[in-house]
Scaffold this motif. Structure first.
Motif, PDB file in Angstrom:
ATOM      1  N   LEU A 229      51.233  62.060  29.405  1.00  0.00           N
ATOM      2  CA  LEU A 229      52.190  62.311  30.482  1.00  0.00           C
ATOM      3  C   LEU A 229      51.900  61.438  31.694  1.00  0.00           C
ATOM      4  O   LEU A 229      52.820  60.921  32.330  1.00  0.00           O
ATOM      5  N   SER A 230      50.637  61.277  32.030  1.00  0.00           N
ATOM      6  CA  SER A 230      50.299  60.474  33.201  1.00  0.00           C
ATOM      7  C   SER A 230      50.581  58.995  32.987  1.00  0.00           C
ATOM      8  O   SER A 230      50.959  58.304  33.920  1.00  0.00           O
TER       9      SER A 230
ATOM     10  N   SER B  87      52.780  57.656  30.679  1.00  0.00           N
ATOM     11  CA  SER B  87      54.117  57.284  30.219  1.00  0.00           C
ATOM     12  C   SER B  87      55.243  57.892  31.056  1.00  0.00           C
ATOM     13  O   SER B  87      56.398  57.602  30.786  1.00  0.00           O
ATOM     14  N   THR B  88      54.919  58.712  32.023  1.00  0.00           N
ATOM     15  CA  THR B  88      55.962  59.345  32.824  1.00  0.00           C
ATOM     16  C   THR B  88      55.816  58.918  34.279  1.00  0.00           C
ATOM     17  O   THR B  88      54.957  59.440  34.997  1.00  0.00           O
TER      18      THR B  88
ATOM     19  N   ILE C 109      57.641  59.637  36.693  1.00  0.00           N
ATOM     20  CA  ILE C 109      58.129  60.656  37.631  1.00  0.00           C
ATOM     21  C   ILE C 109      56.968  61.328  38.348  1.00  0.00           C
ATOM     22  O   ILE C 109      57.070  61.703  39.515  1.00  0.00           O
ATOM     23  N   VAL C 110      55.829  61.429  37.661  1.00  0.00           N
ATOM     24  CA  VAL C 110      54.636  62.031  38.265  1.00  0.00           C
ATOM     25  C   VAL C 110      54.224  61.245  39.507  1.00  0.00           C
ATOM     26  O   VAL C 110      53.698  61.810  40.464  1.00  0.00           O
TER      27      VAL C 110
ATOM     28  N   TRP D 296      56.500  58.884  41.049  1.00  0.00           N
ATOM     29  CA  TRP D 296      57.678  58.646  41.875  1.00  0.00           C
ATOM     30  C   TRP D 296      57.866  59.730  42.927  1.00  0.00           C
ATOM     31  O   TRP D 296      58.235  59.436  44.058  1.00  0.00           O
TER      32      TRP D 296
END
Length: 119
Positions: free
Chosen positions: A32-33, A35-36, A38-39, A41
């Motif tokens: 998640l950290s 590939s995302t 949004i964390v 942004w």
């Protein structure tokens, strides 16, 4: 192989389930950290929107790399370091965001060096 009595089976089952849970949490957190975006942004949005110090840094010219650097060689100012240096005059939202990331970094450093599960 020796026969396992019920208590050993339960301990083994518990140990395996704890390890699988820990492994899954670490892997999921890393995925998640990495590939995302949004964390990252959302805190960036909060900092850009609510921190007047960042707006003043955008209007200032770049600093030279060192005093004896060739003319024209410039680097941008590090906004995060400027916010950390001016911690007391930052807005509370900025202090919370920077505090979260610093705490995460410090806990990760301490726990990982002691062979504890941390991502």
């Amino acid at each position: 192989m020796w026969p396992l009595d019920p208590s050993r089976k339960e301990v083994l089952r518990f140990a395996v389930s704890c390890r699988v849970l820990t492994l899954m949490l670490q892997v999921l957190t890393r995925f998640l950290s990495s590939s995302t975006p949004i964390v990252y942004w959302f805190p960036a949005y909060l900092l850009q929107d609510r921190e007047p110090l960042l707006r003043s840094l955008e209007t200032e010219p770049w600093k030279p790399l060192v005093e004896d650097s060739p003319p024209g060689q410039k680097i941008p100012r590090n906004s995060i370091m400027e916010l950390l240096y001016n911690w007391k005059i930052c807005s509370p939202v900025t202090q919370y965001v920077l505090g979260y990331f610093l705490t995460y970094w410090l806990l990760g450093l301490l726990l990982h060096c002691n062979f504890l599960p941390w991502t």
